[in-house]
Design a protein around this motif. Structure first.
Motif, PDB file in Angstrom:
ATOM      1  N   GLY A 185      -0.609 -19.555 -12.983  1.00 14.86           N
ATOM      2  CA  GLY A 185      -0.402 -19.270 -11.565  1.00 14.86           C
ATOM      3  C   GLY A 185      -0.998 -20.327 -10.656  1.00 14.86           C
ATOM      4  N   GLN A 186      -1.547 -21.383 -11.248  1.00 15.23           N
ATOM      5  CA  GLN A 186      -2.172 -22.439 -10.446  1.00 15.23           C
ATOM      6  C   GLN A 186      -1.158 -23.087  -9.504  1.00 15.23           C
ATOM      7  N   PHE A 187      -1.536 -23.233  -8.254  1.00 15.44           N
ATOM      8  CA  PHE A 187      -0.739 -23.906  -7.226  1.00 15.44           C
ATOM      9  C   PHE A 187       0.634 -23.250  -7.011  1.00 15.44           C
ATOM     10  N   LYS A 188       0.722 -21.948  -7.270  1.00 17.43           N
ATOM     11  CA  LYS A 188       1.953 -21.198  -7.000  1.00 17.43           C
ATOM     12  C   LYS A 188       1.619 -20.059  -6.054  1.00 17.43           C
ATOM     13  N   SER A 189       2.495 -19.810  -5.112  1.00 15.13           N
ATOM     14  CA  SER A 189       2.258 -18.677  -4.225  1.00 15.13           C
ATOM     15  C   SER A 189       2.506 -17.384  -5.013  1.00 15.13           C
ATOM     16  N   PRO A 190       1.801 -16.305  -4.666  1.00 13.47           N
ATOM     17  CA  PRO A 190       2.032 -15.034  -5.357  1.00 13.47           C
ATOM     18  C   PRO A 190       3.489 -14.573  -5.300  1.00 13.47           C
ATOM     19  N   ASN A 191       4.159 -14.758  -4.174  1.00 13.38           N
ATOM     20  CA  ASN A 191       5.566 -14.337  -4.093  1.00 13.38           C
ATOM     21  C   ASN A 191       6.448 -15.148  -5.042  1.00 13.38           C
ATOM     22  N   TYR A 192       6.237 -16.454  -5.109  1.00 10.22           N
ATOM     23  CA  TYR A 192       7.017 -17.292  -6.015  1.00 10.22           C
ATOM     24  C   TYR A 192       6.760 -16.884  -7.459  1.00 10.22           C
ATOM     25  N   TYR A 193       5.493 -16.660  -7.783  1.00 11.03           N
ATOM     26  CA  TYR A 193       5.138 -16.298  -9.156  1.00 11.03           C
ATOM     27  C   TYR A 193       5.775 -14.954  -9.538  1.00 11.03           C
ATOM     28  N   PHE A 194       5.652 -13.984  -8.660  1.00 10.59           N
ATOM     29  CA  PHE A 194       6.139 -12.627  -8.953  1.00 10.59           C
ATOM     30  C   PHE A 194       7.638 -12.618  -9.207  1.00 10.59           C
ATOM     31  N   THR A 195       8.387 -13.405  -8.457  1.00  6.29           N
ATOM     32  CA  THR A 195       9.838 -13.404  -8.625  1.00  6.29           C
ATOM     33  C   THR A 195      10.289 -14.497  -9.594  1.00  6.29           C
ATOM     34  N   THR A 196      10.089 -15.727  -9.255  1.00  2.79           N
ATOM     35  CA  THR A 196      10.633 -16.829 -10.049  1.00  2.79           C
ATOM     36  C   THR A 196       9.933 -17.007 -11.395  1.00  2.79           C
ATOM     37  N   SER A 197       8.603 -17.117 -11.398  1.00  2.00           N
ATOM     38  CA  SER A 197       7.884 -17.376 -12.655  1.00  2.00           C
ATOM     39  C   SER A 197       8.052 -16.223 -13.644  1.00  2.00           C
ATOM     40  N   LEU A 198       7.899 -14.998 -13.185  1.00  2.00           N
ATOM     41  CA  LEU A 198       8.014 -13.865 -14.106  1.00  2.00           C
ATOM     42  C   LEU A 198       9.458 -13.586 -14.503  1.00  2.00           C
ATOM     43  N   ASN A 199      10.424 -13.998 -13.683  1.00  2.00           N
ATOM     44  CA  ASN A 199      11.831 -13.870 -14.103  1.00  2.00           C
ATOM     45  C   ASN A 199      12.121 -14.769 -15.299  1.00  2.00           C
ATOM     46  N   LYS A 200      11.419 -15.907 -15.385  1.00  2.00           N
ATOM     47  CA  LYS A 200      11.630 -16.851 -16.483  1.00  2.00           C
ATOM     48  C   LYS A 200      10.761 -16.520 -17.701  1.00  2.00           C
ATOM     49  N   ALA A 201       9.715 -15.738 -17.495  1.00  2.00           N
ATOM     50  CA  ALA A 201       8.793 -15.410 -18.587  1.00  2.00           C
ATOM     51  C   ALA A 201       9.417 -14.362 -19.505  1.00  2.00           C
ATOM     52  N   ARG A 202       8.950 -14.341 -20.763  1.00  2.00           N
ATOM     53  CA  ARG A 202       9.487 -13.396 -21.741  1.00  2.00           C
ATOM     54  C   ARG A 202       8.820 -12.026 -21.624  1.00  2.00           C
ATOM     55  N   GLY A 203       9.640 -10.977 -21.688  1.00  2.00           N
ATOM     56  CA  GLY A 203       9.120  -9.627 -21.869  1.00  2.00           C
ATOM     57  C   GLY A 203       8.830  -8.818 -20.623  1.00  2.00           C
ATOM     58  N   TRP A 204       8.856  -9.435 -19.448  1.00  2.00           N
ATOM     59  CA  TRP A 204       8.531  -8.689 -18.235  1.00  2.00           C
ATOM     60  C   TRP A 204       9.694  -7.813 -17.795  1.00  2.00           C
ATOM     61  N   GLU A 205       9.379  -6.592 -17.411  1.00  2.00           N
ATOM     62  CA  GLU A 205      10.384  -5.687 -16.869  1.00  2.00           C
ATOM     63  C   GLU A 205      10.792  -6.158 -15.472  1.00  2.00           C
TER      64      GLU A 205
END
Length: 200
Positions: free
Chosen positions: A175-195
């Motif tokens: 999550g370094q240098f990422k806004s929480p909103n970007y992480y919650f939507t974009t980063s976790l959409n690309k991550a494996r296993g998240w609902e």
């Protein structure tokens, strides 16, 4: 009658194969025991309007030995400070109880406020270590605050990683240098296993 004979034939074949393979064959757990395997769970909560639109997050983890018990918290920077030195209060807090208490529907605990947070999303883990997560919380509440790389998001991710080492970078990106909103939507959409995100 034919179905019963077929079923008996399959059972005999399975037993014969297991006998031939000996100890190399993995033991199958009965359904009742398989369902009892400890299951951990972590959830991230999003406040879209927090931090002037960059977003804010809170976190929760479930006790793998008691699915009704959760631990949750957040880091809420004091007076909108962008930097807080280590050793000074950084707005981190923690609570424990039921999911209902976490939502503030039952009194007695500081909740992840329904009026503040918009969405949440979760991922299951094979287990979880509450003691390790609590130890990490004790560390992060005293290690200061920095807007870009030591904030509500990075602290939540540290707690998640200590709770379950199975949350590798493929499941829990940095999550370094990422806004929480970007992480919650974009980063976790690309991550494996998240609902998918749910309305909180």
């Amino acid at each position: 009658m034919i179905r019963m004979n077929v079923r008996r034939g399959r059972v005999r074949s399975t037993l014969l194969a297991a006998a031939l393979l000996g100890s190399a064959a993995p033991a199958l757990l009965p359904a009742s025991q398989a369902a009892a395997v400890p299951l951990g769970r972590v959830c991230l909560f999003q406040d879209q309007q927090g931090a002037n639109g960059a977003g804010h997050v809170a976190w929760s983890i479930r006790d793998p030995k008691n699915s009704r018990h959760w631990i949750w918290g957040a880091t809420e920077s004091i007076n909108n400070a962008t930097k807080i030195d280590a050793g000074r209060p950084n707005g981190s807090w923690i609570q424990g109880g039921t999911w209902t208490q976490m939502r503030g529907e039952a009194r007695g605990k500081k909740p992840i406020d329904l009026h503040t947070y918009d969405y949440y999303r979760c991922i299951n883990t094979a287990g979880g270590n509450l003691a390790a997560a609590q130890k990490t919380y004790e560390h992060i509440k005293g290690n200061g605050y920095a807007l870009l790389n030591n904030n509500c998001l990075t602290k939540a991710l540290e707690i998640f990683r200590s709770y379950s080492p199975a949350l590798t970078s493929a499941r829990l990106p940095s999550g370094q240098f990422k806004s929480p909103n970007y992480y919650f939507t974009t980063s976790l959409n690309k991550a494996r296993g998240w609902e998918k995100a749910r309305v909180y």
